[in-house]
Motif scaffolding. Structure first.
Motif, PDB file in Angstrom:
ATOM      1  N   GLU A  16      56.493  32.196  62.081  1.00  0.00           N
ATOM      2  CA  GLU A  16      57.508  31.872  62.341  1.00  0.00           C
ATOM      3  C   GLU A  16      57.412  32.540  63.886  1.00  0.00           C
ATOM      4  O   GLU A  16      58.289  31.412  64.252  1.00  0.00           O
ATOM      5  N   CYS A  26      63.933  19.798  57.858  1.00  0.00           N
ATOM      6  CA  CYS A  26      62.477  20.744  58.930  1.00  0.00           C
ATOM      7  C   CYS A  26      62.122  18.906  58.675  1.00  0.00           C
ATOM      8  O   CYS A  26      60.596  18.861  60.090  1.00  0.00           O
ATOM      9  N   PHE A  30      55.111  34.146  56.038  1.00  0.00           N
ATOM     10  CA  PHE A  30      55.611  32.969  56.303  1.00  0.00           C
ATOM     11  C   PHE A  30      56.169  33.716  57.871  1.00  0.00           C
ATOM     12  O   PHE A  30      56.440  33.023  58.870  1.00  0.00           O
ATOM     13  N   LYS A  31      56.680  34.372  58.016  1.00  0.00           N
ATOM     14  CA  LYS A  31      57.273  35.275  59.641  1.00  0.00           C
ATOM     15  C   LYS A  31      56.195  35.718  60.190  1.00  0.00           C
ATOM     16  O   LYS A  31      57.078  34.862  61.106  1.00  0.00           O
ATOM     17  N   TRP A  52      56.888  29.296  47.952  1.00  0.00           N
ATOM     18  CA  TRP A  52      56.766  30.170  48.822  1.00  0.00           C
ATOM     19  C   TRP A  52      57.872  29.560  49.733  1.00  0.00           C
ATOM     20  O   TRP A  52      58.245  30.102  51.208  1.00  0.00           O
ATOM     21  N   TYR A  53      57.937  28.141  50.352  1.00  0.00           N
ATOM     22  CA  TYR A  53      58.453  27.560  51.528  1.00  0.00           C
ATOM     23  C   TYR A  53      58.896  25.790  50.733  1.00  0.00           C
ATOM     24  O   TYR A  53      58.959  25.493  50.092  1.00  0.00           O
ATOM     25  N   VAL A 110      57.047  25.496  61.514  1.00  0.00           N
ATOM     26  CA  VAL A 110      56.194  25.426  60.374  1.00  0.00           C
ATOM     27  C   VAL A 110      56.617  24.728  59.591  1.00  0.00           C
ATOM     28  O   VAL A 110      57.545  24.545  58.695  1.00  0.00           O
ATOM     29  N   THR A 161      54.609  25.295  48.527  1.00  0.00           N
ATOM     30  CA  THR A 161      55.462  25.224  48.204  1.00  0.00           C
ATOM     31  C   THR A 161      55.239  24.943  46.500  1.00  0.00           C
ATOM     32  O   THR A 161      56.378  24.497  46.069  1.00  0.00           O
ATOM     33  N   CYS A 169      59.248  20.549  53.962  1.00  0.00           N
ATOM     34  CA  CYS A 169      58.192  21.507  55.134  1.00  0.00           C
ATOM     35  C   CYS A 169      56.464  21.271  54.604  1.00  0.00           C
ATOM     36  O   CYS A 169      55.703  21.261  55.758  1.00  0.00           O
ATOM     37  N   PRO A 229      54.472  35.032  50.079  1.00  0.00           N
ATOM     38  CA  PRO A 229      55.914  34.054  50.977  1.00  0.00           C
ATOM     39  C   PRO A 229      56.771  34.956  51.913  1.00  0.00           C
ATOM     40  O   PRO A 229      56.717  34.290  53.297  1.00  0.00           O
ATOM     41  N   ALA A 236      54.047  23.242  55.570  1.00  0.00           N
ATOM     42  CA  ALA A 236      53.098  24.720  54.472  1.00  0.00           C
ATOM     43  C   ALA A 236      52.434  23.242  53.735  1.00  0.00           C
ATOM     44  O   ALA A 236      52.644  22.244  53.800  1.00  0.00           O
TER      45      ALA A 236
END
Ligand SMILES: Cc1cc2nc3c(=O)[nH]c(=O)nc-3n(C[C@H](O)[C@H](O)[C@H](O)COP(=O)(O)OP(=O)(O)OC[C@H]3O[C@@H](n4cnc5c(N)ncnc54)[C@H](O)[C@@H]3O)c2cc1C
Ligand SMILES: Nc1ncnc2c1ncn2[C@@H]1O[C@H](COP(=O)(O)O)[C@@H](O)[C@H]1O
Lengths: 333, 261
Positions: free
Chosen positions: A232, A205, A228-229, A253-254, A242, A249, A258, A225, A244
């Motif tokens: 992306e 990342c 996030f798609k 969720w991610y 991507v 975080t 990142c 979460p 966050a």
């Protein structure tokens, strides 16, 4: 005296066997300068086992590649790289030398400039040739970005600059474009006073975000979460990555790798799209060097709008898919 | 360990603007401060002295009023301070500045470690440290975010890289430029403040340094500032209007027109 210094040079930078995007950006700029002033564009490629990268440099616009391949240049040992680059410059006398404004580039370029006793402009965001004098004119932000200064180097050569990554337009890649490959040997007069014991990459990342021209970042405003798609998909259309905020975080969720901001990464993409991020100062310090910031937030008073260049007040779940669709239509992807 | 910390007096950058009408820098009334990164360089030196002993000299080049930042450095705990001050140094760029600071460091005698801030908040070049190392023939490492203990004439540090960091071993003497992540600077002690008030600073001129006139000040500076101007964009976001589809279309148009995408 400056007449016999000719050629626009770019110092190539690579990591883990691949060229950095900034090298392509510099070559794009060098081509523009070279065509405007009828000068050859050359790239300096120092490393070990990196000959395969020369083709990419030609595709990005180099007419000539000076390859210095030596095991001592495998790691980013400033002492050796400075010596290799300075020696080539003394032998070939280019008029302009551009270096990527990365951590390594901003450490290496001043070593070379001091060795040659020439001028160096740091972290420029624009580069042009003055049509009258033929001098390189560099625009550099200072005083935290509130002041832009134009810097020139009227007498000494070469004219050197580091350029901030992701601020110049992406280069046009010309598949199959050819050039001249010149191999040079490396014979340092002095042993390095430093050694790189280990180069630690903090996850894919971090590597992606560091070199991304476009970053789409998500915050708690995404609500779930799985959303996030959407980011992306948006990032994919733009060829971006991507990131966050801390809130997401922390929620898991991610991936924390990142995270952008005070406790995470500092990024400098050409475009940063903040989706459902409030813009807390701890987040904002990580994106100050981004070129253009777009904020999407349903609260018109969110502090992110204080630093963004463009803002859309609205629901991310509605705006992001619409933006992705519009980009797909316009960019034909 | 003999250490030198380079400290620069800078205008509080958050208050400097360009007058959009005249394109002049508006610096009147802007307070001068110690370059914030340099506090971290001082802190690093103080901690090294606590760990292995030694002496710290704070070094600054600037007008007479730059004495203020040197007194601040003494209040924080450095042992001595030198101000390099002469009209002949006016107009120095990073090459001339680093040459001048290098002469001063040589004049100090044997030095093991030179510490600089990552960059100054006015010029923001990050170049003086590496250029200094080149003039002195010292090892050099920029963007230092962690620092080990010196041993057997060498020092291990971590420096930042875009995708992580590198562990670097340097032979002493060396020049480091340090990031804010390296440490949390302390506040001056009362005792330090009293000492700072009474301390005598050494002031060195171009002649004291035996400086080559062609390598200092404007004459020794290859770069020129051809002009300054204010960034065109305002700070606040341009809020787009209309339906979601209209806003999104307007945004993509702007980004394409500005060649951002
Ligand atoms: C010492 C310290 C270090 C820190 N370091 C970092 C760091 O490195 N990085 C970092 O990011 N943070 C950091 N933080 C945390 C930081 O202060 C903020 O808490 C965090 O950035 C907030 O994340 P967020 O914007 O995603 O969430 P929130 O602050 O909760 O903001 C969510 C935003 O989304 C908007 N929103 C909600 N629903 C929608 C919707 N449907 N559509 C559109 N918008 C919507 C809201 O209006 C709000 O503005 C740090 C804090 C401290 C104390
Ligand atoms: N005039 C100066 N006097 C002392 N130190 C300086 C001076 N200019 C720069 N430095 C040092 O060099 C660092 C980098 O500055 P710069 O290259 O201007 O961004 C600063 O953080 C200081 O440590």
């Amino acid at each position: 005296m400056s007449e016999d210094w000719r050629g626009i040079w770019v110092v190539a930078e690579h990591r883990h066997g691949a060229l950095l995007a900034v090298t392509g950006e510099l070559l794009g700029a060098a081509r523009r300068l070279g065509e405007a002033s009828r000068q050859e564009v050359a790239a300096v490629l120092c490393g070990h086992g990196v000959e395969k990268l020369a083709g990419e440099l030609f595709a990005w616009g180099a007419d000539r590649v000076y390859l210095v391949d030596d095991p001592r240049l495998a790691a980013n040992v400033d002492d050796y790289h400075a010596e290799a680059v300075a020696k080539l410059i003394q032998e070939e006398r280019p008029s302009v030398v551009l270096v990527g404004g990365t951590f390594f580039g901003r450490s290496l370029a001043p070593r070379v400039a001091a060795r040659l006793g020439t001028g160096l402009t740091a972290d420029a965001t624009e580069v042009e040739l003055d049509p009258e004098s033929g001098l390189l004119r560099l625009t550099k932000p200072s005083y935290g970005g509130d002041v832009l200064a134009v810097i020139t180097c009227p007498e000494r050569r070469p004219q050197m600059a580091t350029l901030r990554p992701h601020t110049l337009p992406a280069p046009q890649r010309q598949e199959g474009r050819q050039g001249v490959l010149e191999r040079r040997t490396f014979a340092p007069v002095r042993e390095a006073r430093m050694a790189i014991l280990e180069a630690v990459s903090e996850g894919a990342c971090a590597a992606n975000l560091a070199d991304a021209r476009v970053i789409v970042a998500g915050g708690r405003g995404l609500g779930d979460p799985k959303n996030f798609k959407l980011l992306e998909e948006l990032a994919a259309v733009l060829g971006g990555a991507v990131a966050a905020s801390r809130a997401v975080t922390d929620l898991g969720w991610y991936p924390a790798a990142c995270l952008v901001g005070q406790t995470g990464l500092t990024v400098a993409p050409r475009l940063y799209i903040a989706c459902g991020i409030s813009g807390a100062i701890q987040h904002v310090v990580g994106i100050r060097r981004a070129g253009t910031i777009v904020a999407i937030n349903k609260d018109p008073h969110a502090p992110i709008f204080e630093i963004a260049h463009y803002g859309i007040v609205g629901d991310v779940l509605e705006v992001v898919p619409a933006l992705t669709a519009e980009l797909r239509r316009r960019l034909g992807r | 360990m003999e250490m030198v910390v380079c400290v620069k007096q800078v205008p509080d950058a958050s208050e400097v603007r360009v007058d959009p009408a005249t394109n002049n820098l508006m610096r009147e009334g802007v307070p001068s401060i110690m370059n914030p990164f340099d506090r971290h360089a001082i802190e690093a030196a103080l901690r090294l002295r606590e760990a292995v002993g030694g002496r710290i000299t704070a070094l600054s080049m600037g007008p007479p009023q730059a004495e203020e930042v040197l007194r601040e450095a003494i209040a924080l705990g450095v042992d001595e301070a030198v101000l390099v001050c002469d009209r002949a140094f006016a107009g120095s760029d990073t090459l001339a500045t680093s040459y001048t600071l290098a002469l001063a460091i040589r004049k100090l005698g044997a030095v093991d470690l030179v510490l600089c801030g990552q960059q100054s908040i006015d010029g923001e070049t990050a170049q003086v440290g590496p250029e200094l190392a080149e003039h002195l023939g010292f090892a050099q490492c920029s963007y230092v975010r962690a620092l080990g203990k010196p041993a057997e004439g060498a020092l291990e540090v971590e420096r930042a890289a875009e995708d992580g960091y590198e562990r670097v071993r340097l032979l002493l003497p060396a020049v480091l430029t340090v990031m804010k992540e390296l440490n949390e600077p302390r506040l001056p002690s009362l005792k330090g403040m009293l000492r700072a008030k009474k301390a005598e600073l050494r002031i060195w001129t171009a002649a004291d340094l035996g400086a080559d006139p062609s390598r200092i000040g404007q004459a020794g500076s290859p770069t020129r500032v051809a002009g300054v101007f204010a960034p065109q964009r305002g700070k606040k976001a341009q809020l787009l209007t209309g339906s979601v589809v209209e806003q999104v279309q307007a945004l993509v148009e702007r980004l394409q027109a500005e060649r951002v995408i």
